[in-house]
Design a protein around this motif. Structure first.
Motif, mmCIF file in Angstrom:
data_model
loop_
_atom_site.group_PDB
_atom_site.id
_atom_site.type_symbol
_atom_site.label_atom_id
_atom_site.label_comp_id
_atom_site.label_asym_id
_atom_site.label_seq_id
_atom_site.Cartn_x
_atom_site.Cartn_y
_atom_site.Cartn_z
ATOM 1 N N PHE A 944 0.820 -1.212 0.000
ATOM 2 C CA PHE A 944 0.000 0.000 0.000
ATOM 3 C C PHE A 944 0.854 1.261 0.000
ATOM 4 O O PHE A 944 0.330 2.369 0.090
ATOM 5 C CB PHE A 944 -0.944 0.000 1.211
ATOM 6 C CG PHE A 944 -1.981 -1.081 1.156
ATOM 7 C CD1 PHE A 944 -3.148 -0.902 0.429
ATOM 8 C CD2 PHE A 944 -1.770 -2.296 1.786
ATOM 9 C CE1 PHE A 944 -4.101 -1.904 0.368
ATOM 10 C CE2 PHE A 944 -2.722 -3.307 1.713
ATOM 11 C CZ PHE A 944 -3.883 -3.107 1.009
ATOM 12 N N GLY A 945 2.163 1.095 -0.044
ATOM 13 C CA GLY A 945 3.039 2.258 -0.088
ATOM 14 C C GLY A 945 3.213 2.945 1.247
ATOM 15 O O GLY A 945 3.583 4.122 1.297
ATOM 16 N N LEU A 946 2.966 2.236 2.343
ATOM 17 C CA LEU A 946 3.132 2.840 3.659
ATOM 18 C C LEU A 946 4.612 2.910 3.998
ATOM 19 O O LEU A 946 5.354 1.925 3.867
ATOM 20 C CB LEU A 946 2.396 2.015 4.722
ATOM 21 C CG LEU A 946 0.873 1.895 4.598
ATOM 22 C CD1 LEU A 946 0.328 1.022 5.721
ATOM 23 C CD2 LEU A 946 0.214 3.260 4.631
ATOM 24 N N THR A 947 5.030 4.073 4.461
ATOM 25 C CA THR A 947 6.413 4.227 4.911
ATOM 26 C C THR A 947 6.579 3.542 6.264
ATOM 27 O O THR A 947 5.586 3.259 6.959
ATOM 28 C CB THR A 947 6.776 5.708 5.043
ATOM 29 O OG1 THR A 947 5.984 6.274 6.110
ATOM 30 C CG2 THR A 947 6.488 6.466 3.737
ATOM 31 N N ILE A 984 -2.438 7.663 5.863
ATOM 32 C CA ILE A 984 -2.721 6.225 5.986
ATOM 33 C C ILE A 984 -4.123 5.913 5.484
ATOM 34 O O ILE A 984 -4.335 4.951 4.727
ATOM 35 C CB ILE A 984 -2.545 5.779 7.450
ATOM 36 C CG1 ILE A 984 -1.061 5.817 7.844
ATOM 37 C CG2 ILE A 984 -3.128 4.378 7.662
ATOM 38 C CD1 ILE A 984 -0.830 5.669 9.336
ATOM 39 N N LEU A 985 -5.098 6.722 5.907
ATOM 40 C CA LEU A 985 -6.479 6.478 5.476
ATOM 41 C C LEU A 985 -6.597 6.560 3.959
ATOM 42 O O LEU A 985 -7.307 5.763 3.333
ATOM 43 C CB LEU A 985 -7.428 7.489 6.133
ATOM 44 C CG LEU A 985 -7.520 7.459 7.668
ATOM 45 C CD1 LEU A 985 -8.537 8.500 8.152
ATOM 46 C CD2 LEU A 985 -7.921 6.084 8.155
ATOM 47 N N ALA A 986 -5.901 7.534 3.361
ATOM 48 C CA ALA A 986 -5.971 7.692 1.903
ATOM 49 C C ALA A 986 -5.338 6.504 1.190
ATOM 50 O O ALA A 986 -5.876 5.985 0.202
ATOM 51 C CB ALA A 986 -5.284 8.988 1.495
ATOM 52 N N LYS A 987 -4.160 6.036 1.683
ATOM 53 C CA LYS A 987 -3.469 4.924 1.021
ATOM 54 C C LYS A 987 -4.237 3.612 1.149
ATOM 55 O O LYS A 987 -4.227 2.782 0.232
ATOM 56 C CB LYS A 987 -2.063 4.784 1.599
ATOM 57 C CG LYS A 987 -1.120 5.912 1.201
ATOM 58 C CD LYS A 987 0.271 5.725 1.801
ATOM 59 C CE LYS A 987 1.207 6.861 1.357
ATOM 60 N NZ LYS A 987 2.570 6.676 1.923
ATOM 61 N N LEU A 988 -4.887 3.431 2.292
ATOM 62 C CA LEU A 988 -5.646 2.192 2.489
ATOM 63 C C LEU A 988 -7.020 2.242 1.834
ATOM 64 O O LEU A 988 -7.692 1.220 1.710
ATOM 65 C CB LEU A 988 -5.820 1.901 3.984
ATOM 66 C CG LEU A 988 -4.545 1.607 4.778
ATOM 67 C CD1 LEU A 988 -4.900 1.288 6.222
ATOM 68 C CD2 LEU A 988 -3.774 0.441 4.172
ATOM 69 N N GLY A 989 -7.485 3.453 1.458
ATOM 70 C CA GLY A 989 -8.787 3.582 0.825
ATOM 71 C C GLY A 989 -9.931 3.352 1.783
ATOM 72 O O GLY A 989 -10.964 2.784 1.404
ATOM 73 N N ALA A 998 -9.399 -2.330 11.344
ATOM 74 C CA ALA A 998 -9.954 -3.627 10.961
ATOM 75 C C ALA A 998 -9.233 -4.177 9.740
ATOM 76 O O ALA A 998 -8.906 -5.374 9.680
ATOM 77 C CB ALA A 998 -11.447 -3.490 10.692
ATOM 78 N N LEU A 999 -8.964 -3.311 8.755
ATOM 79 C CA LEU A 999 -8.278 -3.763 7.545
ATOM 80 C C LEU A 999 -6.850 -4.186 7.874
ATOM 81 O O LEU A 999 -6.344 -5.186 7.351
ATOM 82 C CB LEU A 999 -8.271 -2.632 6.508
ATOM 83 C CG LEU A 999 -7.618 -2.957 5.149
ATOM 84 C CD1 LEU A 999 -8.397 -4.068 4.445
ATOM 85 C CD2 LEU A 999 -7.553 -1.721 4.267
ATOM 86 N N ALA A 1000 -6.193 -3.464 8.756
ATOM 87 C CA ALA A 1000 -4.823 -3.803 9.126
ATOM 88 C C ALA A 1000 -4.758 -5.172 9.784
ATOM 89 O O ALA A 1000 -3.869 -5.985 9.505
ATOM 90 C CB ALA A 1000 -4.262 -2.733 10.058
#
Length: 1013
Positions: A944-947, A984-989, A998-1000
């Motif tokens: 997801f491109g999270l740093t 984070i919210l934007a990258k995870l959609g 929950a998604l994590a």
């Protein structure tokens, strides 16, 4: 001069109604193209409905259509059922004899109830509740077949006089007509439809159907009255005449004609009162005396009177009768019937006025003469009308001695035609006549001739007289069959009061037990209770009595109740007793019903092969005997138990046979149950689109609430699997409404809980899931409900696994998992498919406790691969791929599993599963379209491109920390923490912190990224 004026009373010019005629001709054009059309034409009496229909019929004939006219008659209110349909079909039979015979082939006996010319009426089955629906279905199919290669225009006039059976058949026709080149036009007198008129509910129901067009005729404007006058007078009327006629007629076309004629024949304006009756009678009173007398006779004989019957009643010489008729016809008072040998009034308003003008003694005398003439020569009227018309004439003749047996004979005839509403009305008339008729007449009546609902028990049918209680039994039964459950309940209550009031020597426990059994069905159908208390009362009443058909019926009903409400050892024993007793009384029909119940319960009890063998034997035997209703029930129960055993394809095939059977024999109610079962099995097999079509058919055409509720529940399950939670919730609410609360059955209560729990699980409401699980566990899972129980437990276990690590889910987790494991150990696994569900649920419970053993998921996948369950197999493959990636390595195996799961999710439209598969594949850098060739992810990489810093923030978000707490723990400012959370919210959609957490957890984004070996 009179003749010349009267024949000009109808304008040769068609005035107005251009828009209405265009609507009718447009419908004809659509029908030519193969699109069935239905229209309702309403307007007050005399406003011009008949003239509009005449113009349309002429246009349709010119266009090559076959027109069939049928009119409702006032005698229909006294029990002449299906009159307009019979007349219309008779017309088609004359014009298309070969085609109609071919369309009716194989069902002549049933359709003869509408058209006696087709042959002898088929056997009448008093126990068949679907007889009327079958007749309706066969009628619609007959019309569709006739209209397959030609355009048919079916015109049904004067619905305000329609009998209940005609109204029900018309409603059925409008609801279910789907194909054929056919136009159905029905007319009614709007000013007669008062608040309590029986047509009013039908009109309200039809208004909700988008396929029906309503045409309301208004009165003429002044300009249109002027045009009408011009046509009548063949000259331009002066303005004063137009004003006078328009003011006095209020634009009613028929009144315009009457006023013009009365004026032109020299009647002084002052000689006419303002009352409608006087206005209508003035032309009749201008006729010669013999013609007036004939008009009075025809008015009392019904809507149409045959010439031979009229001659017998009038007692004129033939020449005098012809002259009198010529005068009445020439004055446009009477018309010769085009398709028969009889006469009717040109306008019903005139007939009503003439009939109302008769003196009381004159009316009864005319009816007596009609009755005497018909008894002397029954051939004076058609056979299908004879009994009803004779009953009507004797009743209006105020002759109870003759009227009571005549009314009872008519009730038998209507019963044979499945016209139970008309039978009920006649039986109520018989009850009204009962005390008025002489005792010797009542004593001469025999129950074997008139009573069918309650079989004579313990008496000599040749010598035992008919009793008032027999009439009550017939009325209660007819009321239930025609849908008048409240009236049936009231009638049964009256009978039970009479039975309770009898002396001990005259008590009739068998009859009382019969009424209690009927009451059980009624209170259940009305949603008042489950009906068991009434069955128990009936059983107590027959205890110790000699064998009888009533006792056998009670045992069969009790066994059926147990099968639906309390399947288990007691119900199995009750079914065995019912089979033994029905054999004892030598009633094979009831025996087959009891054996079917027994076989169903045997399967639930674990004796699968014996139970199925019994059910298949019943299916084959009922087919051979032509017991179509019981044969349909066999298909319903078979498809149900086969699905219970996981034999879904076999269940679909059996259901398909049942659909053909019910369609061929018009068993619409049974077809609803079969389709509901088939839809469930289609869902299991992954035939979701087919299941949806079945369920939508049920929603539109189903007649019973519970199969419609079952279909709605299946649509809710489908919506959950496709991620449409709002749709699922609305479907669940609708299903609950269909099921009601007064008559809970495990086959409906358990799946309703399962759907509710699945919705809560899909929405992430873990505490609601736990509460629903607890409630379901407390209620238990009765035998046969494992197929709803396992999906419920699986949904709850999956919800617990998905909530692992969420702070809000921590409280109560251990108790919930322990409860789930107890339920898993206690729920039956009578077939391989349920073993697979058990393994799946246990694997999810392991995941809920933080374990992901590859072996457990591999066993689950292998188990599903042996049965026909593509959707749960795809779910298990997704979990196995996840477990393989968590172990590290085996990327190619995981990729293959994900591709298979993804293909199924795409085909089914299972969006949540598709999303989960795509997210896992993206995180693991696996391709879902080609064999994996992507580089293995390195340490710290994230799909997801999270740093790395965002991963740290996400970990704290999942732990429930606020922005300030995150800032303190990571030694950054709250503003910086807020920026990280937004990224984070934007990258995870996702839209919120809870959804991100929950998604994590679901995708294990907080664990080390899966790597190859």
């Amino acid at each position: 001069m009179l003749h010349d004026v009267e024949t000009r009373s109808v304008s040769p010019v068609f005035v107005g109604r251009a828009g209405e005629l265009t609507a009718l001709t447009d419908a004809l054009a659509r029908a030519h193209a193969g699109e069935p059309q239905a229209l309702l034409v309403g307007g007050e009496a005399g406003v011009g409905k008949t003239r509009l229909i005449e113009e349309f019929v002429d246009a349709a004939c010119d266009d090559g259509a076959f027109v069939a006219l049928g009119g409702c008659v006032e005698i229909g209110a006294d029990g002449l059922p299906f009159a307009p349909f019979s007349t219309a079909l008779r017309s088609l039979s004359r014009r298309l004899p070969g085609e109609l015979a071919a369309a009716a082939e194989g069902q002549e006996g049933e359709l003869a109830r509408l058209l006696p010319e087709l042959g002898d009426v088929g056997n009448h089955d008093a126990s068949n509740e679907e007889s009327t629906a079958r007749l309706f279905e066969l009628t619609v199919r007959l019309l569709e077949r006739l209209a397959a290669d030609r355009t048919i225009v079916l015109v049904l006039e004067d619905l305000h006089w329609a009998d209940a059976s005609t109204r029900h058949l018309l409603a059925y026709l409008f609801r279910t007509l789907r194909r054929g080149r056919i136009v159905v036009v029905a007319t009614y007198r709007a000013d007669d439809i008062h608040r309590r008129h029986p047509l009013r509910p039908l009109l309200a129901e039809l208004d909700r159907l988008r396929t029906i067009r309503r045409i309301e005729l208004s009165r003429f404007t002044r300009a249109e009255v002027r045009r009408q006058l011009t046509g009548i007078l063949a000259a331009e009327p002066d303005a004063a005449l137009v004003d006078e006629i328009f003011d006095r007629s209020d634009g009613n076309a028929f009144f315009v004609e009457e006023l013009v004629v009365s004026r032109e024949t020299g009647c002084a304006p002052g000689s006419l009162t303002d009352s409608l009756r006087d206005l209508l009678l003035v032309r009749v009173e201008a006729l010669p005396e013999d013609a007036q007398r004939v008009a009075r006779i025809v008015a009392e004989g019904g809507s149409t009177v045959e010439y031979a019957l009229l001659a017998a009643v009038a007692r004129f010489s033939e020449d005098d009768l012809i002259e009198a008729l010529r005068a009445a016809v020439g004055a446009n008072i009477l018309l010769a019937v085009p398709d028969g040998d009889g006469y009717r009034f040109r306008h019903s308003l005139v007939r009503e006025a003439v009939s109302d003008d008769l003196l009381p003694g004159e009316r009864s005398r005319l009816n007596r003469r009609y009755a005497e003439a018909l008894e002397a020569d029954p051939s004076l009227v058609r056979a299908d009308e004879r009994a009803t018309r004779l009953a009507t004439y004797w009743y209006h003749a105020h002759a109870p001695a003759q009227a009571l047996p005549a009314v009872l004979r008519a009730s038998v005839e209507t019963r044979k035609r499945y016209a139970y509403a008309e039978q009920l009305r006649l039986l109520e008339r018989a009850m009204e006549l009962w005390d008025e008729a002489p005792a010797e007449v009542r004593d001469s009546l025999r129950p074997m001739d008139y009573a069918e609902a309650y079989p004579p028990c313990g008496c000599d049918p040749e010598t035992t007289p008919l009793r008032y209680l027999d009439l009550l039994a017939e009325a209660a039964y007819a009321a239930r069959l025609c849908g008048e459950r409240e009236r049936a309940l009231k009638t049964g209550k009256m009978a039970l009061r009479l039975l309770e009031g009898e002396d001990d020597t005259d008590r009739d426990p068998l009859r009382a037990a019969w009424f209690w059994t009927e009451r059980s069905r009624l209170v259940s159908g009305l949603g008042r209770s489950d009906g068991w208390a009434e069955i128990a009362t009936a059983q107590e009443l027959v205890k110790g009595l000699p064998p009888s058909g009533v006792h056998a019926r009670i045992l069969v009903v009790a066994a059926g109740w147990g099968m639906l409400h309390q399947p288990g050892p007691e119900s199995l024993a009750a079914a065995e007793r019912a089979v033994e007793y029905t054999r004892l009384v030598k009633n094979e029909g009831m025996e087959l019903s009891a054996r079917l119940t027994l076989g169903t319960l045997q399967v639930s009890a674990g004796d699968r092969e014996a139970g199925l063998a019994t059910m298949y034997e019943v299916r084959d035997r009922t087919r051979a005997l032509g017991l179509h209703h019981e044969s349909a029930r066999a298909h319903i129960n078979l498809s149900h138990v086969l699905e219970n055993l996981g034999r879904s394809q076999e269940a679909v095939d059996v259901a398909e046979e049942g659909i053909r059977l019910t369609r061929d024999h018009g068993l619409l109610d049974s077809q609803g149950w079969v389709r509901a079962n088939q839809a469930e099995s289609q869902l299991s097999l992954g035939l979701w689109d087919e299941a949806q079509r079945n369920c939508e058919w049920l929603e539109q055409s189903g007649t019973r609430s519970k199969p419609r509720g079952s279909a709605t529940l299946r649509l809710a399950q489908l919506a959950i699997a496709r991620g449409e939670l709002d749709v699922a919730e609305s479907r669940l609410a609708a299903a609950r409404e269909h099921f009601g609360e007064a008559d809970p059955m495990p086959q409906y209560t358990v799946p309703t809980k399962q759907v509710e729990l699945s919705i809560a699980a899909a929405a992430g409401r873990i505490q609601d899931v736990r509460a629903l699980l607890t409630a379901a566990a407390e209620s238990g899972f009765p035998p046969g409900t494992h197929r709803e129980g396992w999906p419920l437990l699986l949904a709850a276990a999956t919800a617990e696994a998905d909530a692992l690590g969420l702070p809000a889910a921590a409280e109560g987790r251990e108790e919930s998992i322990a409860l789930l494991r107890r339920c898993v150990r206690g729920l039956a696994t009578p077939a391989p498919v349920w073993v697979a569900y058990s393994q799946h649920t246990s694997a999810e419970l392991d995941r809920a406790e933080g374990r992901r053993p590859v072996e457990r998921w591999a066993e689950t996948v292998a188990a599903y691969e042996q049965v026909e369950r593509p959707y749960p197999l795809a779910l298990a493959r997704h979990r196995l791929a996840d477990a393989l990636l968590a172990e590290g390595g085996r990327r190619e195996e995981a990729a293959a599993l994900l591709r298979e799961a993804h293909a199924v999710a795409v085909r089914l439209g299972a969006h949540p599963l598709r999303e989960d598969v795509e997210l896992l594949a993206a995180r693991a850098r696996l391709s879902l379209t080609t064999p994996d060739s992507a580089p293995e992810p390195g340490p710290g990489d994230d799909a997801f491109g999270l740093t790395p810093r965002e991963q740290d923030v996400l970990r704290l978000v999942a732990a429930g920390r606020t922005n300030r707490q995150i800032a303190e723990e990571l030694f950054i400012s709250p503003k910086t923490a807020s920026v990280h959370v937004s990224n984070i919210l934007a990258k995870l959609g996702v839209s919120g912190r809870g959804e991100a957490a929950a998604l994590a957890h679901r995708l294990r984004l907080l664990e080390p990224t899966p790597q190859g070996v």
